[in-house]
Design an enzyme around this catalytic site. Structure first.
Site, PDB file in Angstrom:
ATOM      1  N   HIS A 217      -4.844  34.868   4.055  1.00  0.00           N
ATOM      2  CA  HIS A 217      -5.258  35.248   5.212  1.00  0.00           C
ATOM      3  C   HIS A 217      -4.750  33.743   6.458  1.00  0.00           C
ATOM      4  O   HIS A 217      -5.447  33.421   6.144  1.00  0.00           O
ATOM      5  CB  HIS A 217      -6.809  34.829   5.887  1.00  0.00           C
ATOM      6  N   LEU A 219      -3.568  33.366  10.384  1.00  0.00           N
ATOM      7  CA  LEU A 219      -4.097  34.289  11.626  1.00  0.00           C
ATOM      8  C   LEU A 219      -3.012  33.895  12.610  1.00  0.00           C
ATOM      9  O   LEU A 219      -1.856  32.692  12.514  1.00  0.00           O
ATOM     10  CB  LEU A 219      -4.917  33.011  12.099  1.00  0.00           C
ATOM     11  N   ASP A 294       4.772  14.717  14.386  1.00  0.00           N
ATOM     12  CA  ASP A 294       4.108  15.570  15.536  1.00  0.00           C
ATOM     13  C   ASP A 294       5.118  15.834  15.950  1.00  0.00           C
ATOM     14  O   ASP A 294       6.169  15.415  16.672  1.00  0.00           O
ATOM     15  CB  ASP A 294       3.305  14.665  15.996  1.00  0.00           C
TER      16      ASP A 294
END
Length: 437
Positions: A217, A219, A294
């Site tokens: 799943h 998102l 990052d």
């Protein structure tokens, strides 16, 4: 302080058996996260930054099903000029997290994630600071003749190895384990804790090809943001003092849009913005931290290459960040941060069975790669990564995974324990290549 086992068994389904790898690299001194405004060397001498990577991997039925990497930074400062560190800031940066959908039972990724963050916040920072690799070791002339270091030439290395074979007695297991090659700190004063998360949706991050599993799943960007905000909101309510700070920034969005994502939060002091400080017209380079791998850090490096680093203020930084190539295909990205004092002073010490400690970046990455280097297009990847990891931990570290028996009762009608968990991360996805030995 609650043990890691006791924390997680309250997060996992009742009567189900799970196993956990808590992999921690040896603490290492690193360069400051934020570029200093002053070029005075005194500021460097009066401050130390220590980095400690953690990698957690959760297994069920001999398959790894969930993973999260969290870097703990400790910034020690001396404000009295007496050579002692009387100010401690602890920063937890959630580097990346992911699931693969191969768990055979329903469990809550949200509760596990929150539990692991809570556990790290309970640890006494001093436990990291007793044996720290310095940024640069100072070797004596004798050391250079007997130890293999990064600066040892091939010729000298062969000579050192040749001399070792002539020894009639067994040498120390590792000469570099001597305390004189390491730093040790005993800071005083309260610990300020920060938590920083950069959210960006993707199909997979830690488990390559797991998006091919129909049970996984994922998102949307907005859904991922709400998921993380709900976790951080509970963390700050449960683990921080009421006067702490909670902020949310969505690059390119106004405050009204940001506040819509904060509706329903329990902590009353959520505000648009970030915890990095600085005024809108101040230079970004002196406020934005340089975390490992990052997007914000990569953008700062690009500004250096473009000779724009001393011309870009914070307002421009956040506006232009959303235009970077790696964000153009994303729905919503965000920066979530909280800062303050813990409601209970961190005093925990990890139990020996709770953590596997590596003594170098090389071996930390090596163990981690047994999990992240597999292909998870089928459940065989989850099974093989488990077998390889368990075998290697036994042979190399005489260690095993932490056994956890779940105690969390299921709630009828509540779908928090999805059969697969969410792909959550802050980084650009990429396929990893498995190393062999």
């Amino acid at each position: 302080m609650a043990s890691l086992e006791s924390v997680l068994r309250e997060c996992l389904p009742k009567d189900e058996q799970f196993e956990l790898l808590n992999l921690q690299n040896i603490p290492m001194e690193t360069k400051p996260l934020v570029t200093s405004l002053s070029s005075n060397n005194d500021s460097d001498r009066n401050s130390k930054t220590i980095k400690v990577p953690h990698f957690f991997a959760l297994a069920h039925n001999k398959k790894f099903v969930y993973g999260i990497e969290i870097h703990v930074y400790l910034i020690l400062s001396s404000t009295n000029g007496a050579g002692t560190y009387d100010k401690v800031e602890r920063l937890l940066f959630v580097s990346k997290a992911d699931t693969n959908g191969y768990c055979d039972v329903k469990f809550s990724a949200k509760q596990v994630t929150k539990g692991l963050i809570h556990y790290l916040m309970t640890l006494d920072p001093v436990t990291y600071l007793r044996h720290v690799i310095p940024l640069e070791r100072k070797y004596t002339l004798h050391d250079k003749k007997t130890l293999l270091t990064r600066s040892t030439s091939l010729t000298d290395a062969l000579e050192i190895l040749s001399q070792r074979t002539k020894l009639t007695h067994k040498p120390e297991s590792s000469a570099l384990q001597s305390d004189r090659y390491f730093l040790s700190f005993s800071p005083t004063g309260p610990v300020t804790t920060k938590l920083c998360i950069f959210t960006r949706p993707a199909d997979q991050y830690l488990f390559a090809d797991s998006a091919k599993n129909p049970r996984k799943h994922t998102l949307s960007g907005a859904g991922l943001l709400k998921w993380w905000v709900s976790i951080v909101d509970e963390v700050i309510c449960e683990d921080f003092t009421p006067d702490s700070d909670a902020r949310l920034r969505i690059p390119g969005e106004d405050d009204l849009t940001v506040r819509r994502f904060l509706r329903g939060t329990k902590f009353a002091k959520w505000t648009p913005g970030d915890i990095f400080g600085g005024e809108a017209n101040s230079l970004a380079v002196f406020s934005i931290p340089l975390f490992s791998d990052d997007p914000k850090s990569r953008f700062l490096h690009e500004l250096v290459e473009e000779n724009m680093i001393m011309k870009t203020n914070l307002n421009q930084f956040w506006i232009e960040l959303q235009e970077r190539q790696e964000f153009k295909l994303s729905e919503t990205v965000s920066v979530i941060g909280i800062s303050g004092l813990n409601s209970k002073a961190p005093s925990g010490i990890p139990l020996p069975k709770e953590v596997v400690r590596t003594d170098s970046k090389k071996y930390f990455k090596y163990v981690k790669n047994y999990i992240t280097g597999e292909e998870y297009d089928t459940s065989e990847g989850a099974e093989e990564s488990y077998r390889n990891t368990v075998q290697y931990l036994s042979l190399k570290y005489n260690s095993e995974l932490l056994q956890i028996s779940g105690k969390r009762a299921s709630h009828s009608g509540v779908k928090e324990n999805a059969p697969v968990v969410r792909a959550v991360t802050m980084l650009q996805p990429r396929k990893k290549v498995k190393t062999t030995k």
